[in-house]
Design a protein around this motif. Structure first.
Motif, mmCIF file in Angstrom:
data_model
loop_
_atom_site.group_PDB
_atom_site.id
_atom_site.type_symbol
_atom_site.label_atom_id
_atom_site.label_comp_id
_atom_site.label_asym_id
_atom_site.label_seq_id
_atom_site.Cartn_x
_atom_site.Cartn_y
_atom_site.Cartn_z
ATOM 1 N N ALA A 1 -23.144 -37.520 26.786
ATOM 2 C CA ALA A 1 -22.413 -37.382 25.524
ATOM 3 C C ALA A 1 -22.859 -36.122 24.804
ATOM 4 O O ALA A 1 -22.032 -35.331 24.341
ATOM 5 N N ILE B 1 -16.066 -37.223 25.857
ATOM 6 C CA ILE B 1 -16.580 -37.743 24.583
ATOM 7 C C ILE B 1 -15.799 -38.981 24.162
ATOM 8 O O ILE B 1 -16.377 -40.015 23.813
ATOM 9 N N ILE C 1 -16.713 -41.994 26.305
ATOM 10 C CA ILE C 1 -18.031 -42.567 26.026
ATOM 11 C C ILE C 1 -18.010 -43.338 24.710
ATOM 12 O O ILE C 1 -18.533 -44.455 24.623
ATOM 13 N N LEU C 2 -17.386 -42.737 23.678
ATOM 14 C CA LEU C 2 -17.278 -43.441 22.391
ATOM 15 C C LEU C 2 -16.626 -44.796 22.586
ATOM 16 O O LEU C 2 -17.100 -45.818 22.094
ATOM 17 N N ILE D 1 -18.934 -47.282 24.698
ATOM 18 C CA ILE D 1 -20.074 -47.840 23.965
ATOM 19 C C ILE D 1 -19.594 -48.847 22.925
ATOM 20 O O ILE D 1 -20.173 -49.928 22.764
ATOM 21 N N ALA D 2 -18.484 -48.517 22.237
ATOM 22 C CA ALA D 2 -17.939 -49.455 21.249
ATOM 23 C C ALA D 2 -17.490 -50.751 21.924
ATOM 24 O O ALA D 2 -17.721 -51.845 21.419
#
Lengths: 292, 305
Positions: free
Chosen positions: B261, B273, B276-277, B280-281
């Motif tokens: 990231a 990006i 990954i956001l 993870i969320a």
């Protein structure tokens, strides 16, 4: 002081009495005042924090045999005076900590009070917003925004402020819920007080205690987040001196000149520890039933 | 329970949908990522062709629906910097972060549960104050500083452990300690208060009255009821750790999602990006769901309200 006089004191005086006898309060509050003082008047006495002197690079602190009083804490790899940078960093940490909490406190308190007072759909929506906020990874989101928008102190304040309101909202919500059905609020409504007046004059003063506790915790949180962002290179921009940035700039000196990391590191830990101790003392006083 | 489950699932789906909008719009905050992707010194024609290629000339909501539509079919796009599909890149980095997160969690539990039990059993003693003091002091130490401290002591001075990379399990010791340390205080406090409550309960008193040895009472009777909230908090903490692993992975050069990231942010590699956001969320939302279900299972009051 006997038990009898303690029970006859007003709640406010009792709280103050307890606070003044709390060791953490004196230690934490004292250290914060000292750092605040250094941040405010320190720059008058120190050298220029961004002036480079390549002839005097990596001078060790004064307690080393090669050190001198010209640079009491030595200089960094660009020959900048470490003491001056440390003082400048105190200014930035303090500013970020206080300014972000003003932003996040305003957002969180407004949302929490609305959720707690109105209940129903409003509560549902605000709870949902809190859940979404918790789902977003703070450091990652802050990094992305700073990278996209560009880094400046005001961007940092807004970004961190927009990310750290959740605890304010949670605490204010439950505190407001407890008060919303109390007699004095019902009385205020009965005499025709407007809703904003009830919220601001009746409820807000009565939840100030827990708010102050959350605020101290969040100042520490914001200071740590700024340091982490600066450490990762997307926080405070060079040549400004942030303690996190100072650690990052000296990372590869870990082996030979560990003091370059230790000095800003100790400053950072001292500030955050002081804020946390003050927060602990305030919590003991504000919510004595939670004392374990 | 079924209604509770259905409602929580619905909320989780809504949360994930909203986070996907946020993840997308964050990256597009500046309006047009084409200039950043083209880099400095790119000609206007280059920027224009990138804009066309990635569809940045389309309205923002069209771009969002195109993106989310592809994700629903399992296509996360391509990393323009690594010239690989995002799925391949994620699959390469995710195991390192998973290993880091899980071993950090194990460390956190090994540290917090025994300390929490001891602090709860010996309430208001020096031991209790030591445990709480450790928690307060620990929270004041930024993770990057703690990581550098560990590197200095165990990597540089003692030379016991490797300090960079992810080749062997030994490489994961220092990063896991760094990451897990921050999850420990909350877990410890919860274990402690759980122990204090349960030691006063009837079934523990009965177990004691039977004359069972103290360790049996504590470990088999008391801990059993005190531990479930701790487990559900641990699930949430694991989610936090995955989000917070970015600092730790950067310091220890662990090639996980956090480092990816950070690198992708520096390279304006927006598809990575975003992915990954979102990932993870998603994991965090699922772990929170798990924690909620666990709590509802042991406490019927939660299911009804």
């Amino acid at each position: 002081m006997t038990a009898a006089t303690l029970t006859t004191m007003s709640p406010r005086r009792l709280a103050l009495h307890r606070l003044l006898r709390h060791g953490s309060f004196w230690f934490g509050g004292g250290a914060i005042l000292l750092i605040l003082l250094v941040a405010l008047v320190g720059p008058l006495f120190t050298l220029d924090p961004v002036a480079q002197n390549l002839g005097a690079r990596l001078v060790p602190p004064v307690w080393d045999v090669r050190g001198s009083w010209a640079h009491p804490l030595g200089t960094d790899q660009l020959g900048r005076d470490l003491l001056a940078r440390l003082v400048d960093g105190a200014r930035i940490s303090m500013f970020i900590g206080i300014a972000t909490v003003l932003v996040s406190g305003l957002i969180g308190t407004a949302m929490g009070m609305a959720a707690g007072y109105f209940g129903g759909r409003v509560d549902l929506v605000i709870n949902f917003l809190i859940t979404i906020r918790l789902t977003l990874p703070v450091v990652l989101v802050a990094l992305v925004v700073v990278a996209v928008v560009g880094s400046s102190l005001s961007v940092l304040v807004v970004v961190i402020g927009l990310l750290l309101w959740d605890r304010f909202a949670v605490v204010t919500r439950s505190a407001t819920q407890r008060l919303a059905h109390s007699d004095f609020v019902i009385a205020a409504r009965a005499i025709g007080s407007s809703t904003p007046r009830i919220l601001l004059v009746e409820i807000l003063p009565n939840i100030v205690g827990p708010l102050i506790v959350v605020a101290t915790v969040e100042v520490a949180h914001a200071v740590l987040l700024e340091a982490a962002l600066s450490f990762l290179g997307l926080g405070v921009k060079p040549p400004l001196a942030s303690w996190g940035l100072m650690v990052a700039e000296s990372k590869n000196q870990l082996l030979f000149r560990p003091w370059l990391i230790a000095i800003p590191g100790v400053a950072l830990v001292t500030l955050v520890l002081a804020i946390n101790l003050l927060g602990d003392a305030l919590r003991d006083v504000v919510a004595p039933e939670g004392r374990a | 329970m079924l209604r509770f489950l259905a409602r929580r699932l619905l909320v989780t789906l809504l949360v994930i949908a909203c986070t996907s909008v946020l993840a997308f719009s964050l990256v597009h905050l500046s309006g047009d990522p084409a200039a950043a992707m083209a880099g400095e010194g790119a000609s206007p024609a280059d920027v224009e062709s990138i804009r066309r290629l990635y569809g940045f000339d389309q309205p923002i909501h069209t771009q969002y629906f195109a993106w989310i539509g592809k994700i629903l079919t399992g296509d996360f796009g391509r990393s323009f910097y690594l010239r690989q599909s995002v799925i391949t890149v994620l699959a390469e980095h995710a195991p390192v972060t998973a290993k880091l997160g899980l071993s950090a969690l194990v460390f956190a539990l090994l540290l917090s549960i025994p300390l929490g039990i001891l602090a709860g059993l010996h309430r208001d003693t020096a031991l209790d104050r030591f445990a709480l003091g450790l928690a307060v002091a620990g929270q004041a130490l930024p993770s990057f500083l703690f990581a550098l401290l560990l590197i200095y002591i165990f990597g540089v001075q003692l030379r016991w452990l490797p300090i960079s990379g992810s080749a062997t399990w030994l490489h994961f010791v220092l990063p896991s300690v760094t990451l897990g340390y921050y999850a420990a205080p909350a877990l410890m406090r919860l274990t402690r208060s759980g122990m204090i409550d349960v030691m006063q309960s009837d079934h523990v008193r009965t177990a004691r009255a039977y004359g069972l040895p103290a360790w049996r009472v504590v470990l088999l009777h008391a801990l059993r009821s005190a531990i479930i909230p701790v487990v559900s908090l641990a699930a949430v903490q694991l989610g936090f750790m995955l989000g917070g692993s970015i600092v730790v992975e950067t310091v220890f050069s662990l090639k996980g999602l956090g480092l990816l990231a950070w690198q992708s942010i520096q390279r304006s590699d927006i598809e990575v990006i975003q992915a990954i956001l979102l990932l993870i969320a998603l994991i965090y939302a699922l772990l929170t769901l798990l924690a909620d279900l666990l709590n509802a299972l042991i406490d019927p009051r939660i299911r009804i309200s």
